[in-house]
Design a protein around this motif. Structure first.
Motif, PDB file in Angstrom:
ATOM      1  N   GLU A  69      -8.704  22.763  25.212  1.00  0.00           N
ATOM      2  CA  GLU A  69     -10.123  23.000  25.460  1.00  0.00           C
ATOM      3  C   GLU A  69     -10.950  22.696  24.212  1.00  0.00           C
ATOM      4  O   GLU A  69     -12.065  22.168  24.299  1.00  0.00           O
ATOM      5  CB  GLU A  69     -10.340  24.441  25.928  1.00  0.00           C
ATOM      6  CG  GLU A  69      -9.816  24.693  27.343  1.00  0.00           C
ATOM      7  CD  GLU A  69      -9.822  26.165  27.727  1.00  0.00           C
ATOM      8  OE1 GLU A  69      -9.913  27.028  26.805  1.00  0.00           O
ATOM      9  OE2 GLU A  69      -9.719  26.463  28.933  1.00  0.00           O
ATOM     10  N   GLN A  70     -10.384  23.017  23.056  1.00  0.00           N
ATOM     11  CA  GLN A  70     -11.052  22.709  21.799  1.00  0.00           C
ATOM     12  C   GLN A  70     -11.153  21.197  21.601  1.00  0.00           C
ATOM     13  O   GLN A  70     -12.204  20.678  21.201  1.00  0.00           O
ATOM     14  CB  GLN A  70     -10.289  23.338  20.629  1.00  0.00           C
ATOM     15  CG  GLN A  70     -10.936  23.114  19.274  1.00  0.00           C
ATOM     16  CD  GLN A  70     -10.183  23.815  18.157  1.00  0.00           C
ATOM     17  OE1 GLN A  70      -9.512  24.817  18.383  1.00  0.00           O
ATOM     18  NE2 GLN A  70     -10.281  23.294  16.955  1.00  0.00           N
ATOM     19  N   LEU A  71     -10.055  20.486  21.895  1.00  0.00           N
ATOM     20  CA  LEU A  71     -10.062  19.032  21.775  1.00  0.00           C
ATOM     21  C   LEU A  71     -11.034  18.410  22.770  1.00  0.00           C
ATOM     22  O   LEU A  71     -11.743  17.457  22.440  1.00  0.00           O
ATOM     23  CB  LEU A  71      -8.654  18.477  21.996  1.00  0.00           C
ATOM     24  CG  LEU A  71      -8.500  16.957  21.886  1.00  0.00           C
ATOM     25  CD1 LEU A  71      -8.922  16.459  20.509  1.00  0.00           C
ATOM     26  CD2 LEU A  71      -7.070  16.533  22.189  1.00  0.00           C
ATOM     27  N   LEU A  72     -11.081  18.943  23.975  1.00  0.00           N
ATOM     28  CA  LEU A  72     -12.015  18.448  24.994  1.00  0.00           C
ATOM     29  C   LEU A  72     -13.455  18.558  24.502  1.00  0.00           C
ATOM     30  O   LEU A  72     -14.247  17.620  24.640  1.00  0.00           O
ATOM     31  CB  LEU A  72     -11.830  19.242  26.288  1.00  0.00           C
ATOM     32  CG  LEU A  72     -12.804  18.923  27.429  1.00  0.00           C
ATOM     33  CD1 LEU A  72     -12.690  17.471  27.863  1.00  0.00           C
ATOM     34  CD2 LEU A  72     -12.544  19.865  28.613  1.00  0.00           C
ATOM     35  N   SER A  73     -13.796  19.692  23.929  1.00  0.00           N
ATOM     36  CA  SER A  73     -15.138  19.888  23.398  1.00  0.00           C
ATOM     37  C   SER A  73     -15.441  18.895  22.284  1.00  0.00           C
ATOM     38  O   SER A  73     -16.548  18.337  22.197  1.00  0.00           O
ATOM     39  CB  SER A  73     -15.284  21.329  22.883  1.00  0.00           C
ATOM     40  OG  SER A  73     -16.547  21.540  22.306  1.00  0.00           O
ATOM     41  N   LEU A  75     -14.024  15.871  21.809  1.00  0.00           N
ATOM     42  CA  LEU A  75     -14.178  14.517  22.346  1.00  0.00           C
ATOM     43  C   LEU A  75     -15.511  14.364  23.076  1.00  0.00           C
ATOM     44  O   LEU A  75     -16.173  13.337  22.943  1.00  0.00           O
ATOM     45  CB  LEU A  75     -13.020  14.189  23.290  1.00  0.00           C
ATOM     46  CG  LEU A  75     -11.630  14.100  22.690  1.00  0.00           C
ATOM     47  CD1 LEU A  75     -10.677  13.420  23.662  1.00  0.00           C
ATOM     48  CD2 LEU A  75     -11.624  13.350  21.364  1.00  0.00           C
ATOM     49  N   LYS A  76     -15.864  15.368  23.842  1.00  0.00           N
ATOM     50  CA  LYS A  76     -17.137  15.326  24.577  1.00  0.00           C
ATOM     51  C   LYS A  76     -18.308  15.129  23.610  1.00  0.00           C
ATOM     52  O   LYS A  76     -19.209  14.329  23.852  1.00  0.00           O
ATOM     53  CB  LYS A  76     -17.322  16.620  25.366  1.00  0.00           C
ATOM     54  CG  LYS A  76     -18.518  16.632  26.306  1.00  0.00           C
ATOM     55  CD  LYS A  76     -18.676  18.002  26.940  1.00  0.00           C
ATOM     56  CE  LYS A  76     -17.627  18.282  27.975  1.00  0.00           C
ATOM     57  NZ  LYS A  76     -17.900  17.557  29.240  1.00  0.00           N
ATOM     58  N   CYS A  93     -11.570   8.278  17.847  1.00  0.00           N
ATOM     59  CA  CYS A  93     -10.292   8.057  17.162  1.00  0.00           C
ATOM     60  C   CYS A  93     -10.180   8.924  15.909  1.00  0.00           C
ATOM     61  O   CYS A  93      -9.141   9.554  15.660  1.00  0.00           O
ATOM     62  CB  CYS A  93     -10.137   6.585  16.786  1.00  0.00           C
ATOM     63  SG  CYS A  93      -9.934   5.478  18.199  1.00  0.00           S
ATOM     64  N   LYS A  94     -11.249   8.970  15.138  1.00  0.00           N
ATOM     65  CA  LYS A  94     -11.247   9.775  13.908  1.00  0.00           C
ATOM     66  C   LYS A  94     -11.135  11.262  14.240  1.00  0.00           C
ATOM     67  O   LYS A  94     -10.395  12.009  13.576  1.00  0.00           O
ATOM     68  CB  LYS A  94     -12.506   9.519  13.086  1.00  0.00           C
ATOM     69  CG  LYS A  94     -12.501  10.256  11.741  1.00  0.00           C
ATOM     70  CD  LYS A  94     -13.736   9.964  10.928  1.00  0.00           C
ATOM     71  CE  LYS A  94     -13.647  10.609   9.533  1.00  0.00           C
ATOM     72  NZ  LYS A  94     -13.332  12.054   9.588  1.00  0.00           N
ATOM     73  N   ALA A  95     -11.859  11.692  15.267  1.00  0.00           N
ATOM     74  CA  ALA A  95     -11.821  13.100  15.660  1.00  0.00           C
ATOM     75  C   ALA A  95     -10.408  13.501  16.078  1.00  0.00           C
ATOM     76  O   ALA A  95      -9.918  14.578  15.719  1.00  0.00           O
ATOM     77  CB  ALA A  95     -12.804  13.359  16.792  1.00  0.00           C
ATOM     78  N   GLU A 141     -11.260  12.205  32.035  1.00  0.00           N
ATOM     79  CA  GLU A 141     -12.610  11.915  32.534  1.00  0.00           C
ATOM     80  C   GLU A 141     -13.567  11.597  31.393  1.00  0.00           C
ATOM     81  O   GLU A 141     -14.459  10.749  31.538  1.00  0.00           O
ATOM     82  CB  GLU A 141     -13.137  13.103  33.350  1.00  0.00           C
ATOM     83  CG  GLU A 141     -12.478  13.261  34.716  1.00  0.00           C
ATOM     84  CD  GLU A 141     -12.676  12.037  35.605  1.00  0.00           C
ATOM     85  OE1 GLU A 141     -13.788  11.466  35.605  1.00  0.00           O
ATOM     86  OE2 GLU A 141     -11.715  11.644  36.289  1.00  0.00           O
ATOM     87  N   GLU A 142     -13.399  12.269  30.270  1.00  0.00           N
ATOM     88  CA  GLU A 142     -14.266  11.979  29.122  1.00  0.00           C
ATOM     89  C   GLU A 142     -14.023  10.569  28.603  1.00  0.00           C
ATOM     90  O   GLU A 142     -14.958   9.868  28.213  1.00  0.00           O
ATOM     91  CB  GLU A 142     -14.044  13.008  28.006  1.00  0.00           C
ATOM     92  CG  GLU A 142     -14.725  14.335  28.248  1.00  0.00           C
ATOM     93  CD  GLU A 142     -16.225  14.205  28.449  1.00  0.00           C
ATOM     94  OE1 GLU A 142     -16.888  13.480  27.667  1.00  0.00           O
ATOM     95  OE2 GLU A 142     -16.748  14.830  29.390  1.00  0.00           O
ATOM     96  N   VAL A 143     -12.767  10.140  28.582  1.00  0.00           N
ATOM     97  CA  VAL A 143     -12.466   8.766  28.158  1.00  0.00           C
ATOM     98  C   VAL A 143     -13.080   7.766  29.142  1.00  0.00           C
ATOM     99  O   VAL A 143     -13.585   6.713  28.744  1.00  0.00           O
ATOM    100  CB  VAL A 143     -10.952   8.550  28.024  1.00  0.00           C
ATOM    101  CG1 VAL A 143     -10.649   7.104  27.653  1.00  0.00           C
ATOM    102  CG2 VAL A 143     -10.372   9.481  26.956  1.00  0.00           C
ATOM    103  N   ILE A 144     -13.066   8.108  30.432  1.00  0.00           N
ATOM    104  CA  ILE A 144     -13.695   7.244  31.434  1.00  0.00           C
ATOM    105  C   ILE A 144     -15.196   7.134  31.175  1.00  0.00           C
ATOM    106  O   ILE A 144     -15.788   6.057  31.320  1.00  0.00           O
ATOM    107  CB  ILE A 144     -13.410   7.772  32.857  1.00  0.00           C
ATOM    108  CG1 ILE A 144     -11.929   7.571  33.187  1.00  0.00           C
ATOM    109  CG2 ILE A 144     -14.280   7.056  33.897  1.00  0.00           C
ATOM    110  CD1 ILE A 144     -11.482   8.232  34.482  1.00  0.00           C
ATOM    111  N   VAL A 145     -15.815   8.234  30.779  1.00  0.00           N
ATOM    112  CA  VAL A 145     -17.244   8.212  30.414  1.00  0.00           C
ATOM    113  C   VAL A 145     -17.474   7.219  29.277  1.00  0.00           C
ATOM    114  O   VAL A 145     -18.432   6.432  29.301  1.00  0.00           O
ATOM    115  CB  VAL A 145     -17.730   9.619  29.998  1.00  0.00           C
ATOM    116  CG1 VAL A 145     -19.123   9.554  29.364  1.00  0.00           C
ATOM    117  CG2 VAL A 145     -17.753  10.551  31.204  1.00  0.00           C
TER     118      VAL A 145
END
Length: 212
Positions: A69-73, A75-76, A93-95, A141-145
């Protein structure tokens, strides 16, 4: 009131167990940490620990869900901020590389297979493994965005399946990060190249594979 006190105590005990397990996983490693060790670190009995978690694996999965969930936030934040597709891609990529450096154990766990409960549809109160699965889908889904942003800028090849391409990106970026960590000393000795320099090169090469 008694119900609220019980709920508060449950949250406190669960969090105490989780934080104790985190400390041990990160200092000793997951394999070398037993349930007895976690109970001792949390200053509770083993039977009390089992009131809140079925196993060490469930504790780890609970921590892994929090980390995902932390990684999702993260990346978003990098995908949806203003900027060109290329800038957002390299920021992602850096994140991810920074995240792996800070949380190597959990990053590695994210790449492992997590089995859903066998022969079971998603229940009303889902197992933590279902939550991990859904968070993984949200990451995709975030990568698709991000890919759609590249399409809108007309910088990507046409006709690519967005889901498959997102999986390709996710696996490619993750493996570059993992491989560079394993080969850090070799990169320095053989090519006089830092891990960071190699990752920048590899991330750019990965991006070139889908540019128009």
């Amino acid at each position: 009131m008694p119900g609220k006190k019980k709920e508060s105590l449950t949250r406190f005990n669960r969090e105490n167990i989780i934080q104790s397990a985190r400390a041990l996983f990160e200092s000793r490693g997951i394999e070398k940490t037993a349930v007895d060790d976690i109970a001792k670190e949390a200053d509770c009995s083993k039977s009390t620990l089992y009131v809140y978690f079925k196993s060490k694996e469930e504790i780890l999965q609970t921590i892994l869900l929090e980390q995902m969930e932390q990684l999702l936030s993260l990346l978003k934040e990098n995908i949806e901020k203003e900027g060109k597709f290329r800038d957002n891609y390299h920021a992602v990529c850096k994140a991810m590389a920074d995240y792996e450096k800070k949380y190597p154990i959990y990053f590695s766990c994210m790449l492992e297979k997590i089995e859903l409960p066998e022969g079971q549809e998603k229940p009303d109160a889902p197992d933590v493994r279902w939550q991990i699965y859904e968070t993984g889908e949200a990451l995709n889904e975030e990568v698709i965005v991000l890919l759609k942003k590249g399409e809108q800028e007309s910088v990507l090849k046409k006709g690519m399946d967005p889901v498959l391409t997102a999986m390709f990106f996710w696996s490619g970026i993750s493996e570059i990060i993992r491989f560079s960590g394993q080969k850090e000393q070799y990169l320095k000795r053989r090519m006089n190249m830092s891990r960071e320099a190699y990752m920048d090169y590899a991330f750019s090469l990965l991006l070139e594979s889908i540019l128009a």
